[in-house]
Design an enzyme around this catalytic site. Sequence first.
Site, short mmCIF file in Angstrom:
data_model
loop_
_atom_site.label_atom_id
_atom_site.label_comp_id
_atom_site.label_asym_id
_atom_site.label_seq_id
_atom_site.Cartn_x
_atom_site.Cartn_y
_atom_site.Cartn_z
N ASN A 32 0.76 -1.17 0.04
CA ASN A 32 -0.02 0.28 0.13
C ASN A 32 1.00 1.11 -0.02
O ASN A 32 1.50 1.48 0.98
CB ASN A 32 -0.89 0.07 1.26
N LYS A 78 0.12 4.27 -0.12
CA LYS A 78 -0.68 5.45 0.47
C LYS A 78 -0.56 6.64 -0.37
O LYS A 78 -0.43 6.76 -1.57
CB LYS A 78 -0.11 5.59 1.95
N HIS A 92 -9.47 0.80 5.48
CA HIS A 92 -8.16 0.87 6.12
C HIS A 92 -8.13 1.88 7.11
O HIS A 92 -8.73 2.59 7.48
CB HIS A 92 -7.05 1.53 5.20
N GLU A 111 -6.71 4.17 8.45
CA GLU A 111 -6.42 5.78 8.28
C GLU A 111 -7.76 6.49 7.60
O GLU A 111 -8.20 7.22 8.00
CB GLU A 111 -5.21 5.90 7.17
N GLU A 140 -4.89 -5.73 11.00
CA GLU A 140 -3.92 -4.40 11.18
C GLU A 140 -4.11 -3.81 12.30
O GLU A 140 -4.87 -2.90 12.57
CB GLU A 140 -4.04 -3.57 10.11
N GLY A 199 2.96 1.84 10.73
CA GLY A 199 3.74 2.78 10.58
C GLY A 199 4.78 3.24 11.89
O GLY A 199 5.30 4.18 12.04
N SER A 234 3.97 -2.67 10.12
CA SER A 234 5.47 -2.47 10.39
C SER A 234 5.87 -4.01 9.90
O SER A 234 7.00 -4.47 10.57
CB SER A 234 6.05 -2.13 11.61
C1 PEP Z 1 -0.55 -0.04 6.34
O1 PEP Z 1 -0.64 1.14 5.80
O2 PEP Z 1 -1.48 -0.90 5.78
C2 PEP Z 1 0.62 -0.67 7.14
C3 PEP Z 1 0.64 -1.70 7.63
O3 PEP Z 1 1.78 0.25 7.35
P1 PEP Z 1 3.33 -0.12 7.77
O4 PEP Z 1 3.66 -1.31 6.96
O5 PEP Z 1 4.06 1.17 7.14
O6 PEP Z 1 3.10 -0.36 8.97
#
Ligand code: PEP
Length: 251
Positions: free
Chosen positions: A9, A11, A94, A96, A166, A172, A212
């Site tokens: 992703n 973003k 998601h 966000e 997640e 992040g 992460s």
């Molecule tokens: C995500 O945006 O779905 C995500 C898991 O980000 P990151 O891998 O940066 O934690």
Amino acid sequence: MRTPFLAGNWKMHKTVSEATALAREIVAGATGSGNRIMVAPPFTALAAVGAIVKGSPVRLGAQNMAGELSGAHTGETSVLMLKDLGVEYVILGHSERRHVYGESDELVNRKVKLALERGMQTILCVGETLEEREADSVESVVAAQLAGGLDGVEEASLGQVTIAYEPVWAIGTGKTATPDDANAVHRFIRDWFAKHYSAKAADAMCIQYGGSVKPDNVRDLMAMEHIDGALVGGASLDADSFLAIATYNKE
Ligand code: PEP
């Protein structure tokens, strides 16, 4: 046997020229793992990246879509427009979108049903905040997001659904759930499908972990019984790190 599904992703990163350069490098290295691999560039780069990944093992995904098909929805993007560009997957719900842009389970559900009706593969994201984890409500939060997001979705459509677990506190931040902790929630999600659909649906369900994921932790996560893939943010922005994750099992 569930095929590993590794998705990136991007973003709100990458101009068209940056996105095409990254897509070219990923396509060049993505062969030979047997995994399902997807990248979700920003909307502005979908057409250009779509042209590069066409005919390769890399699938094209979008990061969001509208809950309506067309009409007066300034700034929104329809599933029809995404399909027109060759998009096969859409990430919905998601964290966000939920926590920064206020998307409710009801809106996520409308998007999921529209995507499924139009033949799109969906990645439905679920996961708890740190406060919810500390309050011991991981299972109730995840169950509510699954029930809300999949309300009215028939078992026949589940082949088009991937769940991404997640934990919000791991996105992040560099903090990853331990493989055991993540696996426990994945097992809970699989059991939820057995209870609300069938054992067959539960067994077939692809459940990604996100939060992460990096080249140095992907193998430990993927070794867990109920972790079938990863949804990767930060580490998907660099070809070497994304390929190390996406082809983690390549000989
Ligand atoms: C995500 O945006 O779905 C995500 C898991 O980000 P990151 O891998 O940066 O934690």
